[in-house]
Structure formats: structure tokens, C-alpha cells
Write a protein that holds these residues in place. Sequence first.
Motif, PDB file in Angstrom:
ATOM      1  N   GLY A   1      -8.314 -25.337 -15.322  1.00 26.71           N
ATOM      2  CA  GLY A   1      -8.828 -26.192 -16.374  1.00 26.71           C
ATOM      3  C   GLY A   1      -8.548 -25.713 -17.775  1.00 26.71           C
ATOM      4  N   LEU A   2      -7.847 -24.571 -17.925  1.00 28.33           N
ATOM      5  CA  LEU A   2      -7.471 -24.065 -19.250  1.00 28.33           C
ATOM      6  C   LEU A   2      -5.949 -23.921 -19.286  1.00 28.33           C
ATOM      7  N   PRO A   3      -5.227 -25.025 -19.382  1.00 22.88           N
ATOM      8  CA  PRO A   3      -3.763 -25.008 -19.252  1.00 22.88           C
ATOM      9  C   PRO A   3      -3.037 -24.178 -20.295  1.00 22.88           C
ATOM     10  N   GLU A   4      -3.665 -23.933 -21.443  1.00 21.90           N
ATOM     11  CA  GLU A   4      -3.012 -23.170 -22.512  1.00 21.90           C
ATOM     12  C   GLU A   4      -3.286 -21.674 -22.405  1.00 21.90           C
ATOM     13  N   PHE A   5      -4.068 -21.277 -21.421  1.00 26.08           N
ATOM     14  CA  PHE A   5      -4.435 -19.862 -21.315  1.00 26.08           C
ATOM     15  C   PHE A   5      -3.254 -19.063 -20.773  1.00 26.08           C
ATOM     16  N   ASN A   6      -2.862 -18.030 -21.499  1.00 25.57           N
ATOM     17  CA  ASN A   6      -1.744 -17.189 -21.071  1.00 25.57           C
ATOM     18  C   ASN A   6      -1.766 -15.895 -21.861  1.00 25.57           C
ATOM     19  N   LEU A   7      -2.005 -14.791 -21.189  1.00 28.65           N
ATOM     20  CA  LEU A   7      -2.024 -13.499 -21.853  1.00 28.65           C
ATOM     21  C   LEU A   7      -1.532 -12.464 -20.860  1.00 28.65           C
ATOM     22  N   SER A   8      -0.560 -11.685 -21.242  1.00 31.56           N
ATOM     23  CA  SER A   8       0.006 -10.710 -20.335  1.00 31.56           C
ATOM     24  C   SER A   8       0.112  -9.353 -20.989  1.00 31.56           C
ATOM     25  N   PHE A   9      -0.022  -8.344 -20.158  1.00 36.11           N
ATOM     26  CA  PHE A   9       0.269  -6.992 -20.621  1.00 36.11           C
ATOM     27  C   PHE A   9       1.691  -6.677 -20.189  1.00 36.11           C
ATOM     28  N   TRP A  10       2.526  -6.278 -21.130  1.00 36.03           N
ATOM     29  CA  TRP A  10       3.931  -6.056 -20.824  1.00 36.03           C
ATOM     30  C   TRP A  10       4.445  -4.807 -21.508  1.00 36.03           C
ATOM     31  N   ALA A  11       5.592  -4.355 -21.075  1.00 36.84           N
ATOM     32  CA  ALA A  11       6.279  -3.221 -21.689  1.00 36.84           C
ATOM     33  C   ALA A  11       7.700  -3.652 -21.994  1.00 36.84           C
ATOM     34  N   ALA A  12       8.181  -3.321 -23.181  1.00 39.77           N
ATOM     35  CA  ALA A  12       9.508  -3.761 -23.609  1.00 39.77           C
ATOM     36  C   ALA A  12      10.189  -2.680 -24.424  1.00 39.77           C
TER      37      ALA A  12
END
Length: 344
Positions: free
Chosen positions: A263-274
Amino acid sequence: LAGDAAAQGRHRRHGPGGELTLPRLTRRAALGGALALPLAARAQDAWPSRPVRWVIPFPAGGGVDVVSRLITARLNEATGRSFVVENIAGGSGVIGSQAVARAEPDGYTLLMQTYSSAVVNPSVMRNLPYDPVAAFAPVSLVAMMPMLIVAHPSVPARTVPELIALLRANPGRYNYGSSGPRTLPHLAMAMFAQQAGVQMEHVAYRGTGPAAQALLSGEISLLVDSIAAQRGHIPAGGVRRIAVITRTRSALLPDVPAVAEGGLPEFNLSFWAAMFGPAGLPPAIAERQATLIRETMREPALAARLADMGVETVGSTPAELGTFFRESLRATRDLVARANIALE
């Protein structure tokens, strides 16, 4: 270079037809520069010809440090060259990042940034001593470390819709923990509360370990933590998994839905390494670095080892990382502003 260009401009003469021409001395210099280009190209093609510093802006022993050492060990074997991990800790990643920003952009000093150092710091720190975009050259998005929302078993919700309904019916009754103010777990739950329109109390701890223990004891109701850290507690029933916080499901936990599905289609948060280099890094060297990282991350044995640690391998191009990084920075800055998160 700017000084050279200005000097050339002062000595320009108009030739036949009004076009700008260069004096004889400048023409010779230009010819010499043209002849030098193949030599520079060959130098780039030979990269790496000496040891490469792989800077980690955090203390030794952490997750990104361990992942980096696994990758560099494989790179050493594949290239016959030396990739040396160097920990330059301090300032939540600022000290090591600043050291790389000041380094010579020759491909022999690289920086393993994370979501926290590359995106959170510029979003919450008032006086960062470098420009987070202009100071670095993107090389490759190396890996993702998916995280998930977990709940204490006393919380009567098993899905994102159930959790939202529970929190809306009980404003301020439930709380969530984090590994500290302005960390990813804090930002993730602040984003959840903002998008779901719910109220929760934030309880900050000094590190992930104390926050995880607080969840197990029932001191807090909810926590965002890594899959690797919570994998052992889930089967034992100590915590209940609700959803992964990335836009889509993780291959490491394919049966767990993403928050966006609930129900929260805009939710997106990731932990990443670059991987980044100093600004001015020649594109040919950046592409060569990215190719080596991509080939290394696709090695089955390494990918399996990292998966056991809760790490998804990526290995992007420099252009892909550049786009991903800028979008991540913009979204996080917007989140910090909307959620009224205090700046450092």
C-alpha cells in the motif's frame, strides 16, 4: 589548464577569412600534446600497474570492510596486482571520503562509499567539507544489503496493511528503534510513518546491536535491520518479519513482500555499497575498474559467499551508478526535509 587556455587566447591571431589561428609555438605545443595522447591512453590501458588503495571510510571489521576484503582478494588473484584495503575512519565516513576527494585522480585511490556516507551525510550534515557530487567520479554500484522491518511478536500485525491499520488506530502507542539518529533505520521508519500517515516514537540506540537486543526484549516494537543480522532470530520466533524496505522483493528472502506491495508504492530505501574515485578520474580507467568489479561480483563462489552474508551482488557501469546516486541523494534530501529530521 584554465591558465594555459587564457594564455593561448592572448596570443591568438585572425587568419584569412577571419578564423582564429594559433601562433607557431602554440601549434607545436598542440602537436606535441597530440603525440602524447597515445602514451596517455597506453598508460590508462595498463591500469593497474601498481598497488591500488581501496579506502574504507569506516573502522575495520564492519560489514562493508569484510565485503571489500573478499572482493579485493579476488581482484588480486584475477589481475596479479595488489588492491590494498585501507581503513580511514572518523566523522561517520567524512574523514576517509575527504582524503579520497583530495587524492590524485589516477585510478590508484578508490573509495568504497555506502548509502550512509554518500547520501545520508550530505542530507543531514550542515557543513560537509566537500561537494558530494562534484568531488567524486562514479565507478560502480558494487552491492546491495537489503534490510527489512521486523516486529516484536507482541505486535498484532503480520503484514504492511495490518501494521498501518494498527498504527493508525493507536497513534503514538508503538515505537521503533534505530542504531542512532539520522541512520538508515531511523530514516526508513520516518519515511514509513510519513507515507503511511501514522505516528510512532523513535528510540535511538548506540549501534545496531543494542537496538536489536531492545527488540528481542520487547523494549521497542519495530526495527529496520539487515537480513543477515535478523536471519537467526526469525526462525526462532524472537522477531516477526513484516517486509523488506526495497521497492521489490529480495532474492535473499523471496517469500517476504516489499513495503511497496503493501500500500506504499513509493516506498524504497536501500543500504548499498559503491565504488567512487576522485573527481577527474579518466573515464577509460573508471570503465576498466567497473568491468573488473562486475566480473568479480559475478563469480559464483564469491556471490554465494556474499549471499550467505545477506549481500546481493550488483556491479554496474559508471553511468548507471551516477544516475542511481543522484536519484538516491535527491530522494533522501526530500525525505529529511519532509520528516523534519534535525540536521547535525
